[in-house]
Design an enzyme around this catalytic site. Structure first.
Site, PDB file in Angstrom:
ATOM      1  N   CYS A 208      97.480 -66.245  10.680  1.00 62.95           N
ATOM      2  CA  CYS A 208      98.081 -66.724  11.740  1.00 62.95           C
ATOM      3  C   CYS A 208      98.910 -68.094  11.216  1.00 62.95           C
ATOM      4  O   CYS A 208     100.134 -68.175  11.868  1.00 62.95           O
ATOM      5  CB  CYS A 208      96.952 -67.231  12.783  1.00 62.95           C
ATOM      6  SG  CYS A 208      96.264 -65.842  13.860  1.00 62.95           S
ATOM      7  N   CYS A 354     109.477 -73.855   0.312  1.00 62.24           N
ATOM      8  CA  CYS A 354     109.167 -73.323   1.351  1.00 62.24           C
ATOM      9  C   CYS A 354     108.447 -74.329   2.391  1.00 62.24           C
ATOM     10  O   CYS A 354     108.709 -75.276   2.472  1.00 62.24           O
ATOM     11  CB  CYS A 354     108.096 -72.001   1.347  1.00 62.24           C
ATOM     12  SG  CYS A 354     106.575 -72.566   0.367  1.00 62.24           S
TER      13      CYS A 354
END
Ligand SMILES: [Zn+2]
Length: 396
Positions: A208, A354
């Protein structure tokens, strides 16, 4: 004879609760009045709830609603296992916590909240990571385990410990708009390993944290877990044993898949190969983030300010790039990097980033392997850049 048949507890129900002390106080009679007037619960059922001991693994998206409702319903003893602290990004679904809890221990804060919900429940907080060393010890005292974890090693660990101790494992998983739930009890049906003998290749199934989850989704799925737990305690209805419930919030459909015991299951089959808890991180091939050349946000900022030419390579997904990105950065999502690597020049000074520095570490390692010698990873990702260099950039 007939009466005995009617009152007999089904074999899959938690046994021995009627023999324990489940005394209900006068104030509890008022609290549980709407339960007491239900024939399926009644005083006997409420006493069973009071006598029951439920362990909830993880107080996050699933553990928040399940533990809240289990405490409210009158479960007498609730154990909570969570090593983590509350993060702002938890608050859109982890309803046990509020703004002021950010940074606080989840297990301890959850205990306080559940004590407020129902002071008659005994809440035991285990502020630790569940491991092969402590799992059997922690599980032993409980009647049923509610799996609210979000990673494969802990799921296999929870499953194996439940099989070894002969306890039901009320399972669920969530991702984006989809949820699954079932009850694993190897004495009467399949276990998690019967359904998934092998973990998926590392990195293939996003968590998630990586792929996102609709905030309301764990609410519904966690309450399916709470409902199944209460049925196991009461011994009423039909449990989800041998049935995998699949919920799709987008189409608002529930499907049910039959799941069977695997006669060759390595943990619950007749000839188990796994008879004690193993190294689950190794079993699931959890990758250590590769050690690569890296640069801190502050050092990189200094280099850019001093005029050094650096190509900033963003390896996140386009919708993440849209939320926030560094100026003059080039976007190539990690999954596309192998086919688009020729867009990069080996002579260039490259810094890969990132969200928090893990995907970019893999990209850096990949690029180094492809002959890019002047490539470094940005420590902490765009998140770290926002913390250390430019707080005006949003964090997510
Ligand atoms: Zn099995």
């Amino acid at each position: 004879m007939e009466t005995e048949k009617l009152t007999k507890t089904p074999s899959w129900a938690i046994q021995g609760l009627d023999q324990r002390d489940g005394t209900i106080s006068p104030s509890e009679f008022r609290r549980y009045g709407r339960h007491l007037i239900m024939p399926e619960v009644g005083l006997a059922g409420q006493r069973r709830l009071k006598a029951a001991k439920v362990l909830v693994i993880g107080t996050g998206g699933l553990g928040s609603p399940s533990s809240t409702y289990l405490a409210a319903a009158g479960v007498g003893t609730l154990g909570l296992v969570d090593f983590d602290v509350v993060d702002e990004s938890n608050l859109h679904r982890q309803i046990l916590f509020s703004e002021k809890d950010v940074g606080a221990s989840k297990a301890l804060r959850a205990k306080e909240r559940l004590n407020e919900t129902n002071p008659n429940s005994k809440i035991i907080a285990y502020e630790e990571t569940l491991t092969s060393k402590n799992a059997l010890e922690i599980f032993r005292d409980f009647d049923v385990v509610v799996d609210g974890t979000d990673n494969f090693p802990t799921r296999y660990l929870t499953n194996d410990a439940c099989v070894m101790l002969g306890k039901p494992n009320v399972y669920a998983s969530i991702f984006r708009f989809e949820g699954q739930a079932t009850v694993f009890d190897a004495r009467f049906g399949p276990c998690y390993r019967c359904l998934y003998p092998k973990p998926p290749p590392p990195g293939l199934v996003p968590s998630c944290a990586e792929g996102g989850v609709l905030g309301v989704l764990p609410g519904l799925v966690g309450l399916i877990q709470a409902t199944e737990t209460i049925k196991l305690i009461l011994g009423k209805g039909e449990p989800l044993i041998g049935r995998l419930l699949v919920y799709d919030a987008l189409s608002m459909k529930f499907d049910e898949l039959k799941i069977r015991k695997n006669p060759r299951c390595p943990v619950c089959g007749p000839n188990p190969q796994i008879t004690k808890l193993i190294d689950y991180e190794a079993f699931c091939g959890v990758e250590k983030v590769p050690e690569v050349a890296s640069v801190s946000p502050q050092v990189l900022d200094g280099e850019i300010r001093s005029g050094k030419k650096v190509l900033l390579l963003d390896v996140r997904e386009p919708h993440e790039y849209e939320i926030v990105h560094l100026n003059d950065s080039k976007l190539i999502p990690l999954g596309q990097l192998p086919e688009r690597v020729n867009e990069l020049n080996t002579a260039d000074e490259i810094v890969v980033y990132c969200h928090t520095g893990q995907r970019s570490a893999r990209a850096t390692s990949f690029l180094r392997g492809m002959g890019y010698k002047k490539v470094r990873n940005l420590e902490g990702g765009v998140e770290g850049w926002s913390r250390e260099v430019d707080p005006s950039l949003p964090r997510y």
